[in-house]
Design a protein around this motif. Structure first.
Motif, PDB file in Angstrom:
ATOM      1  N   GLY A   1      84.507 -22.328 -29.754  1.00 58.89           N
ATOM      2  CA  GLY A   1      84.972 -22.358 -31.051  1.00 58.89           C
ATOM      3  C   GLY A   1      86.286 -22.243 -30.875  1.00 58.89           C
ATOM      4  N   ASP A   2      87.098 -21.448 -31.675  1.00 59.90           N
ATOM      5  CA  ASP A   2      88.649 -21.167 -31.900  1.00 59.90           C
ATOM      6  C   ASP A   2      89.116 -20.374 -30.840  1.00 59.90           C
ATOM      7  OD1 ASP A   2      87.891 -19.258 -33.010  1.00 59.90           O
ATOM      8  OD2 ASP A   2      89.056 -19.265 -34.787  1.00 59.90           O
ATOM      9  N   ALA A   3      88.371 -19.867 -30.027  1.00 56.58           N
ATOM     10  CA  ALA A   3      88.936 -18.948 -28.839  1.00 56.58           C
ATOM     11  C   ALA A   3      90.041 -19.665 -27.962  1.00 56.58           C
ATOM     12  CB  ALA A   3      87.806 -18.480 -28.021  1.00 56.58           C
ATOM     13  N   VAL A   4      91.113 -18.990 -27.682  1.00 58.21           N
ATOM     14  CA  VAL A   4      92.051 -19.557 -26.638  1.00 58.21           C
ATOM     15  C   VAL A   4      91.909 -19.239 -25.310  1.00 58.21           C
ATOM     16  CG1 VAL A   4      93.952 -19.709 -28.947  1.00 58.21           C
ATOM     17  CG2 VAL A   4      93.721 -17.462 -27.113  1.00 58.21           C
ATOM     18  N   ALA A   5      91.025 -18.097 -25.181  1.00 59.22           N
ATOM     19  CA  ALA A   5      90.574 -17.763 -23.771  1.00 59.22           C
ATOM     20  C   ALA A   5      89.254 -16.886 -23.649  1.00 59.22           C
ATOM     21  CB  ALA A   5      91.728 -16.658 -23.243  1.00 59.22           C
ATOM     22  N   ALA A   6      88.735 -17.234 -22.597  1.00 56.58           N
ATOM     23  CA  ALA A   6      87.278 -16.770 -22.313  1.00 56.58           C
ATOM     24  C   ALA A   6      87.317 -15.694 -21.078  1.00 56.58           C
ATOM     25  CB  ALA A   6      86.363 -17.622 -22.382  1.00 56.58           C
ATOM     26  N   TYR A   7      87.337 -14.428 -21.305  1.00 51.37           N
ATOM     27  CA  TYR A   7      87.284 -13.548 -20.354  1.00 51.37           C
ATOM     28  C   TYR A   7      85.781 -13.284 -19.505  1.00 51.37           C
ATOM     29  CZ  TYR A   7      87.165  -8.961 -17.761  1.00 51.37           C
ATOM     30  OH  TYR A   7      86.816  -8.045 -16.922  1.00 51.37           O
TER      31      TYR A   7
ATOM     32  N   ASP B   1      90.723 -26.507 -25.390  1.00 51.79           N
ATOM     33  CA  ASP B   1      92.099 -26.146 -24.812  1.00 51.79           C
ATOM     34  C   ASP B   1      92.382 -24.736 -24.538  1.00 51.79           C
ATOM     35  OD1 ASP B   1      94.662 -27.076 -23.795  1.00 51.79           O
ATOM     36  OD2 ASP B   1      95.542 -26.933 -25.913  1.00 51.79           O
ATOM     37  N   ALA B   2      91.380 -24.067 -24.107  1.00 46.44           N
ATOM     38  CA  ALA B   2      91.278 -22.614 -23.791  1.00 46.44           C
ATOM     39  C   ALA B   2      91.440 -22.443 -22.268  1.00 46.44           C
ATOM     40  CB  ALA B   2      90.269 -21.973 -24.278  1.00 46.44           C
ATOM     41  N   VAL B   3      91.948 -21.099 -21.814  1.00 50.52           N
ATOM     42  CA  VAL B   3      91.631 -20.915 -20.515  1.00 50.52           C
ATOM     43  C   VAL B   3      90.758 -20.035 -20.196  1.00 50.52           C
ATOM     44  CG1 VAL B   3      94.257 -21.022 -20.095  1.00 50.52           C
ATOM     45  CG2 VAL B   3      93.536 -18.886 -20.771  1.00 50.52           C
ATOM     46  N   VAL B   4      89.963 -19.912 -19.098  1.00 48.23           N
ATOM     47  CA  VAL B   4      89.133 -18.922 -18.532  1.00 48.23           C
ATOM     48  C   VAL B   4      89.879 -18.060 -17.647  1.00 48.23           C
ATOM     49  CG1 VAL B   4      86.980 -18.853 -17.265  1.00 48.23           C
ATOM     50  CG2 VAL B   4      87.352 -20.734 -18.668  1.00 48.23           C
ATOM     51  N   ILE B   5      89.607 -16.709 -18.197  1.00 49.44           N
ATOM     52  CA  ILE B   5      90.101 -15.640 -17.400  1.00 49.44           C
ATOM     53  C   ILE B   5      89.099 -15.036 -16.544  1.00 49.44           C
ATOM     54  CG2 ILE B   5      91.457 -13.401 -17.532  1.00 49.44           C
ATOM     55  CD1 ILE B   5      92.049 -14.076 -20.421  1.00 49.44           C
ATOM     56  N   GLU B   6      89.196 -15.302 -15.124  1.00 49.80           N
ATOM     57  CA  GLU B   6      88.087 -14.819 -14.213  1.00 49.80           C
ATOM     58  C   GLU B   6      88.699 -13.555 -13.606  1.00 49.80           C
ATOM     59  OE1 GLU B   6      86.163 -16.315 -10.032  1.00 49.80           O
ATOM     60  OE2 GLU B   6      88.046 -17.445 -10.764  1.00 49.80           O
ATOM     61  N   ASP B   7      87.745 -12.504 -13.742  1.00 48.71           N
ATOM     62  CA  ASP B   7      88.102 -11.226 -13.285  1.00 48.71           C
ATOM     63  C   ASP B   7      87.075 -11.153 -11.891  1.00 48.71           C
ATOM     64  OD1 ASP B   7      88.293  -8.721 -12.579  1.00 48.71           O
ATOM     65  OD2 ASP B   7      87.664  -7.720 -14.589  1.00 48.71           O
ATOM     66  N   ASP B   8      87.624 -11.063 -10.886  1.00 47.13           N
ATOM     67  CA  ASP B   8      86.897 -11.146  -9.586  1.00 47.13           C
ATOM     68  C   ASP B   8      87.166  -9.825  -9.037  1.00 47.13           C
ATOM     69  OD1 ASP B   8      85.430 -12.683  -7.708  1.00 47.13           O
ATOM     70  OD2 ASP B   8      87.303 -12.803  -6.526  1.00 47.13           O
ATOM     71  N   TYR B   9      86.434  -8.861  -9.649  1.00 49.33           N
ATOM     72  CA  TYR B   9      86.528  -7.280  -9.269  1.00 49.33           C
ATOM     73  C   TYR B   9      86.063  -6.829  -8.132  1.00 49.33           C
ATOM     74  CZ  TYR B   9      82.232  -6.377 -11.346  1.00 49.33           C
ATOM     75  OH  TYR B   9      80.877  -6.068 -11.613  1.00 49.33           O
TER      76      TYR B   9
END
Length: 448
Positions: free
Chosen positions: A226-232, A261-269
């Motif tokens: 959708g209109d999200a600018v990032a996905a965590y 045109d969003a970024v993916v935020i990868e939490d590699d915990y």
């Protein structure tokens, strides 16, 4: 025969070489969805290696979701660059705030408290002795973090996560949420999609920065942001369901991010704590220009060390670094210096191996106790497991654990619109005796 070549002089194990080359063939489009691979026996004969090599490679790629073994038929590719999927638009909600921790509890069976091997205490104390005699910076330190630490982290991330990094690409942070706080102001205006159920601190951090949270279904393929600018996301071990994001879903998410045109935020915990196969490679390997990578020492050392690391695409890296330079933001020098010693001395590797052995023993014990009463949400990995059951049953079990002196989290406190219910049972920060006592309280309530 597959177009792969194994180098017996390389330090990289042969199964890892083979898995990496097959993965590259899929990403390049040489192998597509539905393609049948040679049997492990036939491929081993073609390559002149033992069958164990090809079986380990196939098992690793199957665990990652690149391949699928079909009984009586063979092994097939399940993901490719051409894989396309779509889902209904995500639901937008504000996360519910977690309830405060009750008083009088003796132990927490949570997702964030790791096992600490007391036999490693001499190395821990040695690290802090070195901090005490080292000369601190005379002024504000490099906002990227200590160079020596970034060099050590680059080497470790290359070895354990398959990320080829220059030390200057790494920014040392005061943990995962600090990395998020550094990133969010540099994104263009718009909402941020966060997995649901998902990491509560991430959703709350997004809200704190005045951004809307869009619920991203944690167990579905995402074809539209959708209109999200990032996905965590937490692709290596979804928090808290434990699912590994399949390769096809990773590619679909990256494609959705490109379209938005969003970024993916990868939490590699906690990716190092797999018991069955090698750790699943970092998602950032697939698209370094689209993925912001967040790592942490909280699960491998202790949460109170308050250290993590961030790797962002070049444009975001420069923006983050500029702001941190102006605001003098940075992780505490003593903690950085201590972690550097722990890395150099091999302490961290020993701590991870020790914890992995403990988790591999405890996870089946939890599964044996819980299986008659609940459904496991994902594969056994890491320092906790999540069990699906009705909310009334979950609350009854949670209350029984509290009465016995143990805190166990409800799955519903991690959920916003998903409606999933159950228990999230951690087993890292307790003794074996405490774990048995807590499980006895939980199963006693569920069996009543």
């Amino acid at each position: 025969m597959l177009p792969v070549t194994l180098d017996r002089t390389s330090a990289e194990p042969l199964p890892a070489q083979l898995a990496g080359q097959v993965r590259a063939l899929v990403l390049a489009g040489t192998l597509g969805t539905g393609d049948r691979l040679p049997s492990s026996r036939a491929l081993a004969a073609d390559l002149g290696v033992s069958r164990a090599v090809t079986e380990q490679a196939y098992d690793q790629l199957t665990a990652e979701g690149w391949l699928e073994a079909r009984r009586g038929s063979g092994t097939y590719v399940t993901a490719s660059r051409t894989t396309t999927t779509a889902t209904a638009p995500p639901v937008t909600t504000r996360p519910t705030r977690p309830t405060s921790r009750p008083t009088g509890l003796t132990s927490r069976l949570d997702t964030g408290t790791p096992f600490f091997d007391t036999r490693l205490e001499p190395g821990w104390r040695r690290a802090w002795r070195e901090v005490s005699v080292a000369a601190p910076p005379s002024g504000y330190d490099d906002p990227r973090g200590l160079l020596e630490l970034r060099e050590a982290l680059a080497a470790r991330l290359g070895r354990t996560r398959g990320l080829d990094l220059h030390p200057d690409e790494i920014i040392v942070t005061a943990g995962t949420t600090d990395g998020l706080r550094a990133l969010l102001p540099e994104l263009r205006p718009g909402p941020v999609a966060v997995e649901d159920p998902g990491y509560r601190a991430a959703a709350e951090t997004v809200l704190t920065y005045g951004r809307e949270v869009i619920d991203l279904p944690a167990v579905e393929t995402v074809g539209d942001l959708g209109d999200a600018v990032a996905a965590y996301v937490t692709p290596a071990h979804q928090h808290p369901l434990g699912r590994v994001m399949p390769a096809a879903d990773r590619l679909a998410l990256l494609e959705a991010a490109r379209r938005a045109d969003a970024v993916v935020i990868e939490d590699d915990y906690d990716s190092e704590f797999r018991y069955d196969v090698a750790p699943v490679p970092a998602m950032a390997r697939l698209d370094r220009g689209r993925v912001v990578y967040l790592g942490t020492a909280a699960k491998s050392v202790v949460p109170t060390l308050r250290l993590g690391w961030l790797v962002a695409p070049p444009d975001l890296h420069e923006l983050i670094l500029h702001r941190r330079t102006i605001t003098h933001a940075g992780a505490a020098w003593p903690s950085q210096r201590a972690l550097l010693t722990l890395l150099r001395d091999g302490w961290l590797d020993r701590a991870v191996r020790s914890a992995r052995r403990v988790y591999a023993e405890r996870a089946p014990r939890v599964a044996e106790a819980m299986s008659p009463y609940a459904t496991l949400a994902g594969p056994l990995a890491g320092m906790y497991s999540t069990w699906l059951l009705p909310e009334t049953d979950a609350r009854r079990a949670r209350d029984a654990a509290r009465a016995a002196g143990f805190e166990i989290n409800l799955l519903s406190t991690y959920a916003r619109s998903s409606g999933l219910t159950g228990l999230v049972i951690g087993f890292g920060g307790v003794t074996d005796a405490e774990l048995d006592q807590a499980l006895a309280a939980v199963t006693g309530a569920l069996g009543a």
